[in-house]
Design a protein around this motif. Structure first.
Motif, PDB file in Angstrom:
ATOM      1  N   UNK A 107       0.823  -1.207   0.000  1.00  0.00           N
ATOM      2  CA  UNK A 107       0.000   0.000   0.000  1.00  0.00           C
ATOM      3  C   UNK A 107       0.862   1.265   0.000  1.00  0.00           C
ATOM      4  N   UNK A 108       1.944   1.218   0.760  1.00  0.00           N
ATOM      5  CA  UNK A 108       2.860   2.363   0.785  1.00  0.00           C
ATOM      6  C   UNK A 108       3.502   2.564  -0.589  1.00  0.00           C
ATOM      7  N   UNK A 109       3.862   1.461  -1.258  1.00  0.00           N
ATOM      8  CA  UNK A 109       4.465   1.546  -2.588  1.00  0.00           C
ATOM      9  C   UNK A 109       3.495   2.198  -3.581  1.00  0.00           C
ATOM     10  N   UNK A 110       2.223   1.865  -3.472  1.00  0.00           N
ATOM     11  CA  UNK A 110       1.227   2.435  -4.371  1.00  0.00           C
ATOM     12  C   UNK A 110       1.089   3.943  -4.138  1.00  0.00           C
ATOM     13  N   UNK A 111       1.108   4.353  -2.892  1.00  0.00           N
ATOM     14  CA  UNK A 111       1.011   5.789  -2.583  1.00  0.00           C
ATOM     15  C   UNK A 111       2.222   6.533  -3.147  1.00  0.00           C
ATOM     16  N   UNK A 112       3.405   5.964  -2.980  1.00  0.00           N
ATOM     17  CA  UNK A 112       4.622   6.577  -3.533  1.00  0.00           C
ATOM     18  C   UNK A 112       4.526   6.654  -5.058  1.00  0.00           C
ATOM     19  N   UNK A 113       4.052   5.571  -5.688  1.00  0.00           N
ATOM     20  CA  UNK A 113       3.923   5.541  -7.146  1.00  0.00           C
ATOM     21  C   UNK A 113       2.961   6.623  -7.635  1.00  0.00           C
TER      22      UNK A 113
END
Length: 534
Positions: free
Chosen positions: A426-432
């Motif tokens: 989920x954190x990776x998606x927010x960063x993306x």
């Protein structure tokens, strides 16, 4: 609204000019490296793997996409009232189509035409036509090798059929890692970039403002999980799809007399017959390369993403879901992408670059590709249409941004062996989302092409190796269909145990006579009969 935005932008512009210029240089340099790598991958390996692999599947199935097309349509229409329970074929089709129909059909087609000329559309058709057979194979394999899930549904996809069919857990894990990055980062960044470009061109909203807004509205939805994603997405996409279809019909009717000329430009550009129809990246080679790249991104045949959804459907025979997903490829590219291509070619906004375009002009055309379809619609229907197109593109891109999380989560579950909180994902998606909003168009599309291509190579090699199982399932379905039509059987029902059409013993007992696949159907039918009082 716009005066407020203008003042905010003006206040931030002096402070931001330095770091935004550096950021743009970074993305431009990275885009060049990624685009070269993706170009070599598609031109020298993946284009041929997709086309030749699709032709092989077409020949071995006896042209399934043409010969059995009426049964594909029937598989969709009959499943809406199905008593088989669980997730129906139609629902799986709708989910798969929602992931296909989106920015790839609006922005992707425009980018293909800009870079490869009108001829790129022809190669998108070829990828789709042979891809229908490929989509049939991978969806059928997903059904054959699916497994039960603790919640009573099914799970499956490339990671599962690679491990259970080829016996290679390392290859299955590699695929799961790659697809998690593709759908958890690369495609998320691409969707965010599309939204950012649309907001900039339509409302003059700076990319950093879009980045902040997307992070704020996406974070709570993503952290609530798949159910929240589905709740937001399920009602947005159908409405916007209908609106976009109505816009397309209006434009085609207004320019009906020019449609034959548009098709002529597509065929002439496809083989470099007329250099006046070349794209900014060149003639025949560019048309082939960008048509293949954008065609794969749009219809996803052979990519290995849709089988994750296809496996969840409750059906009495694996081939039924193969039919359903094959039809999805047809609808996506042959219908929707063709309509978008005609909008671009008929509007008067797009002009082929020709063979002598300057680098500066080529770069400007590429940057404008993000909004070319919207500009084309606006040029025909008037200035008001740009705001409607901005809403449509936002909905398509944002629903895809949320929906991509589902594909990534399924494969993270595979890697971890059970359900987790997925905080890192989920954190990776927010960063993306933030990175994509600030990136250049060429960077996010080239990154997506490269990692999507790597994922597709793994999946295509796997389904070529496992194709015999899908061929056997198709022969079984056709034998049962003849028996049903002759009145010798009541229904088509796949039993893997001692099946003479399969090349061996299918792992597990999910498709045994009393296996979970048929038990789910039986239980649902019994519940429906009890509820109806019969």
């Amino acid at each position: 609204m716009q005066p407020v935005l203008a003042s905010l932008t003006s206040a931030a512009s002096s402070a931001g000019n330095g770091w935004t210029a550096s950021l743009e240089r970074f993305f431009n340099d990275g885009a060049k490296i990624l685009d070269d790598a993706a170009g070599y991958l598609f031109l020298y390996l993946l284009a041929w793997l997709l086309v030749l692999g699709g032709l092989y599947f077409t020949m071995r199935t006896g042209f399934v996409q043409l010969r059995l097309f009426p049964y594909m349509v029937r598989a969709i229409t009959s499943s809406r009232d199905s008593k088989e329970g669980g997730i129906s074929s139609f629902q799986a089709f709708a989910i798969g189509l929602a992931s296909r129909v989106g920015t790839g059909n609006i922005v992707g087609v425009a980018l293909a035409i800009t870079m490869g000329g009108p001829g790129a559309v022809f190669w998108m058709w070829i990828v789709a036509l042979v891809g229908m057979a490929t989509g049939f194979i991978e969806a059928t394999l997903a059904q054959l090798y699916k497994v039960t899930h603790p919640d009573g549904t099914f799970r499956g996809g490339p990671a599962y059929y690679i491990q259970r069919g080829l016996g290679s857990k390392p290859a299955a894990m590699l695929f799961a890692v790659v697809i998690t990055f593709v759908f958890g980062f690369a495609f998320e960044a691409l969707q965010a970039n599309t939204i950012s470009a649309t907001m900039k061109s339509t409302f003059n909203i700076e990319p950093w403002m879009t980045a902040v807004a997307l992070v704020v509205i996406t974070t709570p939805i993503i952290f609530k999980g798949i159910k929240s994603v589905a709740a937001v997405s399920e009602w947005l996409v159908p409405i916007m799809t209908v609106v976009y279809a109505l816009i397309a019909v209006a434009i085609l009717v207004l320019h009906a007399s020019a449609i034959p000329g548009a098709f002529v430009s597509i065929f002439k550009g496809a083989f470099g017959i007329n250099q006046a129809f070349a794209g900014t990246a060149g003639g025949f080679i560019a048309a082939l390369q960008y048509g293949t790249r954008r065609g794969l991104f749009s219809n996803e045949a052979g990519e290995g993403s849709v089988p994750n959804i296809a496996a969840t459907a409750t059906v009495s025979h694996p081939v039924q879901q193969g039919f359903v997903q094959s039809l999805g490829v047809f609808v996506d590219t042959i219908v929707v992408c063709t309509v978008t291509a005609l909008i671009v070619l008929l509007s008067g906004v797009y002009t082929p670059a020709g063979p002598n375009v300057s680098k500066a002009a080529a770069k400007a055309a590429e940057d404008a590709a993000n909004t070319l379809t919207s500009a084309s619609v606006t040029n025909v229907l008037g200035g008001w249409a740009q705001y409607l197109m901005a809403v449509i593109i936002f909905v398509f891109a944002y629903s895809s941004l949320l929906g991509n999380y589902t594909y990534a989560q399924v494969n993270v579950d595979y890697l971890q062996g059970k359900q987790h909180k997925h905080y890192a994902l989920r954190a990776m998606i927010i960063v993306a989302t933030a990175v994509g909003s600030l990136s250049t168009l060429s960077f996010v599309w080239s990154l997506s092409d490269l990692v999507m291509g790597a994922m597709t190579v793994i999946n295509m090699v796997s389904i070529l190796a496992l194709g015999g199982w899908a061929f056997g399932a198709l022969r079984d379905w056709e034998a049962q269909r003849r028996a049903v039509e002759a009145g010798e059987k009541d229904e088509i029902r796949f039993i893997a145990t001692d099946n003479p059409y399969l090349p061996g013993t299918l792992p597990g007992d999910i498709w045994a006579a009393d296996g979970a696949a048929h038990a789910a159907i039986t239980e649902r039918r019994a519940a429906l009969e009890e509820a109806s009082g019969s």
